[in-house]
Design an enzyme around this catalytic site. Sequence first.
Site, PDB file in Angstrom:
ATOM      1  N   HIS A 113      46.429  41.608  31.668  1.00  0.00           N
ATOM      2  CA  HIS A 113      45.380  41.239  32.162  1.00  0.00           C
ATOM      3  C   HIS A 113      44.178  40.835  31.100  1.00  0.00           C
ATOM      4  CE1 HIS A 113      41.945  40.986  35.187  1.00  0.00           C
ATOM      5  NE2 HIS A 113      42.875  41.223  36.079  1.00  0.00           N
ATOM      6  N   GLU A 118      46.232  35.306  32.331  1.00  0.00           N
ATOM      7  CA  GLU A 118      47.035  36.454  32.483  1.00  0.00           C
ATOM      8  C   GLU A 118      48.422  36.462  32.623  1.00  0.00           C
ATOM      9  OE1 GLU A 118      45.061  38.571  35.695  1.00  0.00           O
ATOM     10  OE2 GLU A 118      43.251  38.036  35.419  1.00  0.00           O
TER      11      GLU A 118
HETATM   12  O1  TA6 Z   1      43.488  39.380  37.971  1.00  0.00           O
HETATM   13  C1  TA6 Z   1      42.714  38.766  38.822  1.00  0.00           C
HETATM   14  C2  TA6 Z   1      42.495  39.896  40.017  1.00  0.00           C
HETATM   15  O2  TA6 Z   1      43.568  40.483  40.826  1.00  0.00           O
HETATM   16  C3  TA6 Z   1      41.156  39.689  40.617  1.00  0.00           C
HETATM   17  O3  TA6 Z   1      41.570  39.654  42.063  1.00  0.00           O
HETATM   18  C4  TA6 Z   1      40.316  40.972  40.618  1.00  0.00           C
HETATM   19  O4  TA6 Z   1      40.609  42.011  41.268  1.00  0.00           O
HETATM   20  C5  TA6 Z   1      40.631  41.253  39.158  1.00  0.00           C
HETATM   21  O5  TA6 Z   1      42.111  41.257  38.989  1.00  0.00           O
HETATM   22  C6  TA6 Z   1      40.082  42.530  38.646  1.00  0.00           C
HETATM   23  O6  TA6 Z   1      40.896  43.569  39.330  1.00  0.00           O
HETATM   24  P1  TA6 Z   1      40.206  45.163  38.918  1.00  0.00           P
HETATM   25  O7  TA6 Z   1      41.353  46.001  39.807  1.00  0.00           O
HETATM   26  O8  TA6 Z   1      40.332  45.455  37.447  1.00  0.00           O
HETATM   27  O9  TA6 Z   1      38.687  45.125  39.478  1.00  0.00           O
END
Ligand code: TA6
Length: 281
Positions: A153, A256
């Site tokens: 991520h 990501e």
């Molecule tokens: O990767 C994008 C995502 O899935 C978004 O939907 C948002 O939720 C982000 O990840 C961050 O997630 P987190 O659980 O770190 O707040």
Amino acid sequence: MPAHESNKTIFLEHPSGSKAQVSLFGATVTSWVADNVERIFVSKEAKLDGSKAIRGGIPICFPIFGTKEKIALPQHGFARNNYWEYLGIVSDNDEVVVRFGLKDTQIPQEARNAWPHSFRLTYTVSLSAKSIKTFFNLKNEDEDTFEFNTLLHTYFSVPDVTSSQVQGLASCEYVDKVKEGAKFTEQNENVTIAGEVDRVYKKVQDRLILKVGDGSRIQIEKSNLKDTVVWNPWIEKAKAMGDFGNEEYKNMICVEAGSVADWVVLAGGQTWTAGQTLTVA
Ligand code: TA6
């Protein structure tokens, strides 16, 4: 000194002057400096005390992406919100390489109950003059097959996200989480950000280019990962995150690499390797 540990963080330094930092919490890369520029975004509000996943860096999403109805794990799984073991350094003139490990016996019982599989994860971070590689090797130590998602991520630091572009997604189908999961096909060679973006692009080519917006580019080369998520929370979602500054959406973009659209199936006793190489150009 190519690598040293302090305060549950591994500090890497390459002879060329490039640097990186990896927190033992989640084995989260929290800094990558190449050509004297910090390439990774970490929120000024990020929790760095192990109380929750670090808001920024390169969190590892495993064994799920998002949330799953029948798997009682926190969003994006347990890998990013548990301490990993530091397994040491391998260094030569070209690369500084450090490794981290996470086994099922190291995660809380609650998580093991939610995802009852024996596994061993080894995560390797390799720093060179212009690149950082983040690869993981997963072993299924069960006799039975299990399935998982995984995703790196990555939060990139940018001076102005409205000037950034992600090149290489044209013709990819994507699920748009900002539009109730509706499916589209990317029409643009360069994806830009002018509002909240949360898209899961499927079957993406292995090489993408992040045009940072300051004239620099970062090549994102994934290996054995099918999909790519592009995310920027924009104004309202930025305000809704307690560990993210209200204005910080302007200075980050997540690109990501992961396998999240479908489950990855791994037979008992087998191993699976995947990762990404980020290179400044
Ligand atoms: O990767 C994008 C995502 O899935 C978004 O939907 C948002 O939720 C982000 O990840 C961050 O997630 P987190 O659980 O770190 O707040």
